[in-house]
Design a protein around this motif. Structure first.
Motif, PDB file in Angstrom:
ATOM      1  N   VAL A 149     -18.319   6.649 -59.081  1.00 39.08           N
ATOM      2  CA  VAL A 149     -18.766   7.407 -57.899  1.00 39.08           C
ATOM      3  C   VAL A 149     -17.582   7.717 -56.994  1.00 39.08           C
ATOM      4  CG1 VAL A 149     -20.153   7.227 -55.797  1.00 39.08           C
ATOM      5  CG2 VAL A 149     -21.147   6.575 -57.972  1.00 39.08           C
ATOM      6  N   THR A 150     -16.675   6.768 -56.835  1.00 39.40           N
ATOM      7  CA  THR A 150     -15.503   6.984 -55.986  1.00 39.40           C
ATOM      8  C   THR A 150     -14.593   8.072 -56.552  1.00 39.40           C
ATOM      9  OG1 THR A 150     -15.568   4.707 -55.215  1.00 39.40           O
ATOM     10  CG2 THR A 150     -13.486   5.863 -54.976  1.00 39.40           C
ATOM     11  N   VAL A 151     -14.336   8.045 -57.842  1.00 43.10           N
ATOM     12  CA  VAL A 151     -13.482   9.066 -58.463  1.00 43.10           C
ATOM     13  C   VAL A 151     -14.150  10.440 -58.381  1.00 43.10           C
ATOM     14  CG1 VAL A 151     -12.527   9.825 -60.681  1.00 43.10           C
ATOM     15  CG2 VAL A 151     -12.256   7.465 -59.954  1.00 43.10           C
ATOM     16  N   THR A 152     -15.450  10.493 -58.629  1.00 44.08           N
ATOM     17  CA  THR A 152     -16.168  11.764 -58.523  1.00 44.08           C
ATOM     18  C   THR A 152     -16.134  12.291 -57.098  1.00 44.08           C
ATOM     19  OG1 THR A 152     -17.634  11.017 -60.287  1.00 44.08           O
ATOM     20  CG2 THR A 152     -18.355  12.909 -59.002  1.00 44.08           C
ATOM     21  N   TYR A 153     -16.290  11.405 -56.130  1.00 46.53           N
ATOM     22  CA  TYR A 153     -16.216  11.791 -54.723  1.00 46.53           C
ATOM     23  C   TYR A 153     -14.832  12.338 -54.373  1.00 46.53           C
ATOM     24  CZ  TYR A 153     -15.843  11.192 -49.684  1.00 46.53           C
ATOM     25  OH  TYR A 153     -15.600  11.390 -48.363  1.00 46.53           O
ATOM     26  N   LEU A 154     -13.790  11.679 -54.867  1.00 43.85           N
ATOM     27  CA  LEU A 154     -12.421  12.131 -54.607  1.00 43.85           C
ATOM     28  C   LEU A 154     -12.183  13.515 -55.201  1.00 43.85           C
ATOM     29  CD1 LEU A 154      -9.574  11.489 -53.521  1.00 43.85           C
ATOM     30  CD2 LEU A 154      -9.083  10.497 -55.752  1.00 43.85           C
ATOM     31  N   VAL A 155     -12.642  13.739 -56.421  1.00 41.28           N
ATOM     32  CA  VAL A 155     -12.487  15.043 -57.066  1.00 41.28           C
ATOM     33  C   VAL A 155     -13.244  16.115 -56.281  1.00 41.28           C
ATOM     34  CG1 VAL A 155     -13.062  16.361 -59.148  1.00 41.28           C
ATOM     35  CG2 VAL A 155     -12.005  14.113 -59.343  1.00 41.28           C
ATOM     36  N   CYS A 156     -14.456  15.799 -55.845  1.00 48.41           N
ATOM     37  CA  CYS A 156     -15.232  16.768 -55.055  1.00 48.41           C
ATOM     38  C   CYS A 156     -14.545  17.104 -53.738  1.00 48.41           C
ATOM     39  CB  CYS A 156     -16.637  16.237 -54.789  1.00 48.41           C
ATOM     40  SG  CYS A 156     -17.709  16.232 -56.217  1.00 48.41           S
ATOM     41  N   GLN A 157     -13.951  16.096 -53.086  1.00 46.30           N
ATOM     42  CA  GLN A 157     -13.240  16.347 -51.834  1.00 46.30           C
ATOM     43  C   GLN A 157     -12.030  17.257 -52.048  1.00 46.30           C
ATOM     44  OE1 GLN A 157     -13.779  15.712 -48.714  1.00 46.30           O
ATOM     45  NE2 GLN A 157     -15.454  14.257 -48.788  1.00 46.30           N
ATOM     46  N   VAL A 158     -11.289  17.020 -53.127  1.00 56.89           N
ATOM     47  CA  VAL A 158     -10.119  17.855 -53.413  1.00 56.89           C
ATOM     48  C   VAL A 158     -10.548  19.287 -53.718  1.00 56.89           C
ATOM     49  CG1 VAL A 158      -8.254  18.218 -55.086  1.00 56.89           C
ATOM     50  CG2 VAL A 158      -8.658  15.954 -54.147  1.00 56.89           C
ATOM     51  N   VAL A 159     -11.582  19.450 -54.538  1.00 53.27           N
ATOM     52  CA  VAL A 159     -12.059  20.797 -54.885  1.00 53.27           C
ATOM     53  C   VAL A 159     -12.592  21.519 -53.654  1.00 53.27           C
ATOM     54  CG1 VAL A 159     -13.833  22.042 -56.184  1.00 53.27           C
ATOM     55  CG2 VAL A 159     -12.486  20.264 -57.301  1.00 53.27           C
ATOM     56  N   LEU A 160     -13.354  20.816 -52.801  1.00 56.35           N
ATOM     57  CA  LEU A 160     -13.855  21.450 -51.585  1.00 56.35           C
ATOM     58  C   LEU A 160     -12.716  21.853 -50.649  1.00 56.35           C
ATOM     59  CD1 LEU A 160     -17.022  19.347 -50.714  1.00 56.35           C
ATOM     60  CD2 LEU A 160     -16.932  21.737 -51.391  1.00 56.35           C
ATOM     61  N   GLY A 161     -11.692  21.005 -50.557  1.00 56.30           N
ATOM     62  CA  GLY A 161     -10.531  21.352 -49.736  1.00 56.30           C
ATOM     63  C   GLY A 161      -9.804  22.584 -50.246  1.00 56.30           C
ATOM     64  N   LEU A 162      -9.670  22.684 -51.567  1.00 54.90           N
ATOM     65  CA  LEU A 162      -9.016  23.867 -52.148  1.00 54.90           C
ATOM     66  C   LEU A 162      -9.848  25.125 -51.932  1.00 54.90           C
ATOM     67  CD1 LEU A 162      -7.662  22.384 -55.483  1.00 54.90           C
ATOM     68  CD2 LEU A 162      -6.337  23.036 -53.464  1.00 54.90           C
ATOM     69  N   VAL A 163     -11.151  25.013 -52.088  1.00 57.52           N
ATOM     70  CA  VAL A 163     -12.033  26.178 -51.898  1.00 57.52           C
ATOM     71  C   VAL A 163     -12.020  26.625 -50.447  1.00 57.52           C
ATOM     72  CG1 VAL A 163     -14.454  26.910 -51.917  1.00 57.52           C
ATOM     73  CG2 VAL A 163     -13.510  25.712 -53.882  1.00 57.52           C
ATOM     74  N   ILE A 164     -12.099  25.681 -49.517  1.00 50.92           N
ATOM     75  CA  ILE A 164     -12.075  26.049 -48.091  1.00 50.92           C
ATOM     76  C   ILE A 164     -10.731  26.659 -47.717  1.00 50.92           C
ATOM     77  CG2 ILE A 164     -12.092  25.067 -45.763  1.00 50.92           C
ATOM     78  CD1 ILE A 164     -14.305  23.189 -46.748  1.00 50.92           C
ATOM     79  N   GLY A 165      -9.631  26.102 -48.246  1.00 50.92           N
ATOM     80  CA  GLY A 165      -8.304  26.681 -47.992  1.00 50.92           C
ATOM     81  C   GLY A 165      -8.172  28.072 -48.576  1.00 50.92           C
ATOM     82  N   TRP A 166      -8.756  28.295 -49.750  1.00 51.32           N
ATOM     83  CA  TRP A 166      -8.710  29.612 -50.373  1.00 51.32           C
ATOM     84  C   TRP A 166      -9.547  30.612 -49.586  1.00 51.32           C
ATOM     85  CZ3 TRP A 166     -12.644  32.322 -53.128  1.00 51.32           C
ATOM     86  CH2 TRP A 166     -12.178  33.483 -53.776  1.00 51.32           C
ATOM     87  N   LEU A 167     -10.707  30.182 -49.099  1.00 48.19           N
ATOM     88  CA  LEU A 167     -11.564  31.086 -48.324  1.00 48.19           C
ATOM     89  C   LEU A 167     -10.970  31.404 -46.956  1.00 48.19           C
ATOM     90  CD1 LEU A 167     -15.116  29.668 -49.085  1.00 48.19           C
ATOM     91  CD2 LEU A 167     -14.107  31.784 -49.923  1.00 48.19           C
ATOM     92  N   ALA A 168     -10.213  30.468 -46.389  1.00 43.15           N
ATOM     93  CA  ALA A 168      -9.621  30.677 -45.070  1.00 43.15           C
ATOM     94  C   ALA A 168      -8.424  31.622 -45.120  1.00 43.15           C
ATOM     95  CB  ALA A 168      -9.202  29.346 -44.474  1.00 43.15           C
ATOM     96  N   SER A 169      -7.809  31.769 -46.268  1.00 46.74           N
ATOM     97  CA  SER A 169      -6.618  32.618 -46.333  1.00 46.74           C
ATOM     98  C   SER A 169      -6.950  34.064 -46.605  1.00 46.74           C
ATOM     99  CB  SER A 169      -5.675  32.116 -47.422  1.00 46.74           C
ATOM    100  OG  SER A 169      -6.277  32.213 -48.687  1.00 46.74           O
TER     101      SER A 169
END
Length: 99
Positions: free
Chosen positions: A79-99
């Motif tokens: 669960v922790t590894v899956t949570y970490l992966v989801c956080q990284v992917v969400l951060g990349l998506v939000i950064g991509w949408l903000a640019s």
């Protein structure tokens, strides 16, 4: 405050999908775990740096999920590894949408 709610909701969703039959994924309990981890991350980042804070907080997360949500050690790690992966992917998506 809003970040804690989103973090807790994401963690509840991950526990529901991966450990539905063995986890206690009640929202107030998971929100308190997310709050504690967020505060720990903030303090450790200020005191020790990003990498040490990340390792310690991930270890604390596995322990907290095992202790308070009644997950086995292996499932808490998953669960922790899956949570970490989801956080990284969400951060990349939000950064991509903000640019």
């Amino acid at each position: 405050m809003f970040g804690i709610v989103i973090t807790a909701a994401l963690l509840c969703l991950i526990m529901f999908v991966l450990a539905r039959h063995e986890a206690d994924y009640s929202f107030p309990k998971v929100a308190l775990i997310a709050l504690g981890l967020g505060l720990s991350n903030f303090c450790l980042t200020l005191l020790a740096g990003d990498l040490i804070a990340l390792v310690v907080v991930l270890g604390l997360m596995v322990w907290a999920l095992h202790q308070f949500c009644y997950l086995r050690w292996g499932m808490a790690g998953l669960v922790t590894v899956t949570y970490l992966v989801c956080q990284v992917v969400l951060g990349l998506v939000i950064g991509w949408l903000a640019s």
